[in-house]
Every structure is written in C-alpha cells, then in structure tokens.
Design an enzyme around this catalytic site. Structure first.
Site, PDB file in Angstrom:
ATOM      1  N   ASN A 274      -9.546   7.357  -1.634  1.00  0.00           N
ATOM      2  CA  ASN A 274     -10.253   7.003  -0.453  1.00  0.00           C
ATOM      3  C   ASN A 274      -9.942   7.425   0.936  1.00  0.00           C
ATOM      4  O   ASN A 274     -10.188   6.908   1.965  1.00  0.00           O
ATOM      5  CB  ASN A 274     -10.802   5.630  -0.425  1.00  0.00           C
ATOM      6  CG  ASN A 274     -11.612   4.982  -1.688  1.00  0.00           C
ATOM      7  OD1 ASN A 274     -12.469   6.118  -2.253  1.00  0.00           O
ATOM      8  ND2 ASN A 274     -11.523   3.859  -2.128  1.00  0.00           N
ATOM      9  N   HIS A 276      -7.131   6.309   2.604  1.00  0.00           N
ATOM     10  CA  HIS A 276      -6.379   5.083   3.078  1.00  0.00           C
ATOM     11  C   HIS A 276      -5.383   4.672   2.151  1.00  0.00           C
ATOM     12  O   HIS A 276      -5.384   4.956   0.961  1.00  0.00           O
ATOM     13  CB  HIS A 276      -7.293   3.951   3.682  1.00  0.00           C
ATOM     14  CG  HIS A 276      -8.180   3.505   2.591  1.00  0.00           C
ATOM     15  ND1 HIS A 276      -9.563   3.381   2.740  1.00  0.00           N
ATOM     16  CD2 HIS A 276      -7.878   2.957   1.326  1.00  0.00           C
ATOM     17  CE1 HIS A 276     -10.075   2.854   1.546  1.00  0.00           C
ATOM     18  NE2 HIS A 276      -9.038   2.551   0.823  1.00  0.00           N
ATOM     19  N   CYS A 311      -5.583   0.429   6.576  1.00  0.00           N
ATOM     20  CA  CYS A 311      -4.462   0.797   7.055  1.00  0.00           C
ATOM     21  C   CYS A 311      -4.447   2.392   6.832  1.00  0.00           C
ATOM     22  O   CYS A 311      -4.643   2.774   5.680  1.00  0.00           O
ATOM     23  CB  CYS A 311      -3.298   0.341   6.357  1.00  0.00           C
ATOM     24  SG  CYS A 311      -1.682   0.802   7.069  1.00  0.00           S
TER      25      CYS A 311
END
Length: 371
Positions: A274, A276, A311
């Site tokens: 994804n 991240h 993040c």
C-alpha cells in the site's frame, strides 16, 4: 497496513475460539471434536491442498482428504530423528468455514539470541494467516487482504487497534498452529482474532485481536463501510465480540521516566504493497526506545497499540518509552514492568502511534527445558 485513530480500547480476556459453539457463530450447535471445534457432517477435518475441491460457504477451495504428517530431520544430533509434525500446507477451514487454521515452523532467522521467536515475526504470521483466511473463503481480490469490491472502490484496510497477550514464546524449530476468525466491528470496520497454539500439545501460547478500518488509497482518508463490501463479508463474520473499554493515555506522570530514540527513518523494505510503512514495523520502532535493562532481563507479556496516522518514506520518527516504575526509573527485581509508548514525527510532532506494554522476567530456561 497503516493504522488510524479510534476512541476506545479493548482488552483480551481468557476467551478463546475453542469456547465458541456453532450456536454463537451461526445456526444450531453441532458435534465437536476434542478441541471444541464443530465437526463437519462426515466427522472429518479437512486441510487445504492442491488435489480435491470442497465448498466452504458455497465457495470452492482446494483441499486434500486429511491432514498429512511430514517427517522432519532434527538438527544437532548424532542420529537423524524423525519428528512427526502436522502438515505445513495451505491451511484448513474449521467451524463451517468461520475459522481458518494454518501451521508454521519457526525458522532460525525468526528468533533472537535466546532462541525465542521475535515479536515482529509473530505479528507477521498473524497478518499472513488473516490474508490467507480471506483467500480460503474466496473473497480475496488483491494485495494485503483486499476483497474484490474493495479493489473496485480503491479502498484498503488500515489497522486501528491491536491487542496481544503472550503466555509463552515458541522457540526455534517449534511448530505453531494459528487459528483466526473475523467479526464485525460496529458499522465502521472489521475485527480479526487469533490464537497461537503449540501444534503438538495444543497449549495456547498467544491470543490477539485487532480492528480494521477502510481508507481510500488515493485521498488517504478514512471511508465509510460500503454496503457492497459488507454484503461480501457478512456471511463469513462471526457474532463473537470482544470486550471494549475506554482507556485514557497520558504520556507523563510523576512515576514515569522518558526514554527517547531519535532519527528513526523508514527503509524501502519497510514499505508494504500500500506504499506506506507496514504496521508491524511500528512495533520494532517502539522497542528501539525501551531501555536495554528491560530488553535484556524481561520479555514482552502484553501489548496494546492504537495507530493514529500514516507513516511514509520521507517521515523521520521519534520513539518514546515511558517506564512506569519507582526508584527514579531504575529497573530492579520487579515481577513485571509497565511501559507507555509513543511514536511521533520529529517535525511538527504529529502523533503516529501510542500504546502500553507489560514486561515479565524472561523465561529462557523454562523454554529450553533447563529448569
């Protein structure tokens, strides 16, 4: 999978899916095996393989006629000992397809210096079985557990909360049995549940549960739970719910001492499909700020995490561990140590994650049968 904020916390109790009956899953109670698992009409337990086809909730999956036992050579011996262990295959469906089971053998690169499996490895295995469960019931579409309808709507799963309780850590060459099942989390998400057992003795080693929310992959914003996805998953969700309690988090109080690890930067290998940082990596980051005196003498007994924001690769992270002990934070001969944790961005101070942990004295000798 990243994790996002939510307002409440849940605690695992002594609940195990072994206590579930067919009645509190769906329908009328049926006959159980020795472990409390609902048997199929033919009294058999089926394991997924590449030969025969069976139906689970009207979805065809590959299966063999019975679980195999495979010989394994035990290393470090003058002779070759054959140890019969359960099949390390694709997994099996139990309780009329509501529970998915898969076995794994602990490898040398998955343990620490004391031969115990690492926390990150356990979390990766939980994630793996959760995805394989979706594959087995026939709703998996792509990526990290995305269903077909999720792919059409450009939605991904994000972890909101995680609770883990470890009774005993498996060690190198142990074979563990992971069971997982899923339930609805109100009207906004889904709950995953796991137990890890010793595959030979049936001893429960770990229990865990987490909640998942939906996020739009393009806008990176949380999404409502569409009816199309709910109908896709609903027939595979149990009615079993875990207790939910509110818990306040305060980073500091008079009895806490702050330990900080600055300058943590994601690596390319930390990113998942994804794009991240995967939620499992966060666990390693919070351990970076745990004092060495705790890591060397204690082991993680329980962990509760609430994920607040995403993040990304360019983020620079600061890890805080607040040790909740007296005597100016010095670790003595405590029967347990309580810690609070926080991950935040160094620039701007945005909160990424917060959590709690309980540590107990290491059980190294007991694990290896030395005591």
């Amino acid at each position: 999978m990243v994790a996002m904020a939510a307002s409440t916390y849940f605690f695992l109790n002594s609940f195990s899916y072994h206590d579930m009956t067919r009645n509190n899953l769906r329908g009328t109670p049926g006959p159980k095996d020795a472990h409390g698992i609902i048997k199929k009409n033919d009294g058999s337990s089926r394991s997924l393989h590449t030969k025969d086809l069976i139906k689970v909730n009207a979805t065809k999956v590959r299966a063999n006629r019975a679980s195999f036992l495979k010989p394994v050579m035990m290393l470090g011996q003058n002779k070759i000992y054959m140890d019969m262990i359960p099949d390390l295959g694709f997994g099996s469906m139990l309780s009329d397809g509501f529970v998915f089971r898969q076995n794994f053998q602990i490898r040398s690169y998955e343990v620490g210096s004391d031969q115990a499996v690492t926390t990150e490895t356990l979390m990766n295995l939980l994630q793996e079985t959760s995805i394989n469960h979706l594959k087995a019931i026939g709703v998996w579409g792509d990526g990290l557990g995305l269903t077909r309808e999720m792919c059409k709507m450009n939605l991904i799963w994000v972890m909101s909360k995680l609770q883990v309780a470890v009774d005993r850590y498996p060690i190198w060459e142990d074979v563990i049995q992971i069971d997982t099942w899923k339930g609805a989390f109100g009207k906004i998400g889904m709950c995953s549940n796991w137990t890890i057992c010793d595959a030979k003795t049936g001893e429960i080693l770990l229990t865990a549960s987490c909640t998942w929310l939906l996020m739009n992959e393009e806008t990176r914003r949380l999404s409502k739970f569409p009816d199309e996805i709910r109908s896709e998953l609903d027939k595979h969700l149990t009615n079993v719910t875990l207790p939910v309690v509110a818990r306040k988090w305060s980073p500091r109080d008079e009895s806490s001492v702050d330990h900080v690890r600055n300058g943590i930067m994601p690596r390319w290998s930390d990113l998942d499909m994804n794009q991240h940082v995967n939620n499992v990596k966060y666990i390693g980051w919070i351990l970076e700020s745990v004092p060495h005196s705790i890591v060397e003498n204690y082991e993680l007994a329980s962990l509760t995490l609430e994920y607040r924001r995403e993040c990304k690769m360019e983020s620079v992270v600061q890890s805080h561990t607040y040790v909740m002990v007296s005597n100016n934070g010095k670790i003595g001969d405590y029967d347990h140590v309580d810690c609070k944790h926080a991950l935040q961005l160094e620039t701007g101070g945005g909160e990424i994650m917060k959590g709690w942990s309980i540590w107990r004295p290491k059980q190294y000798g007991n694990r290896l049968g030395l005591e």
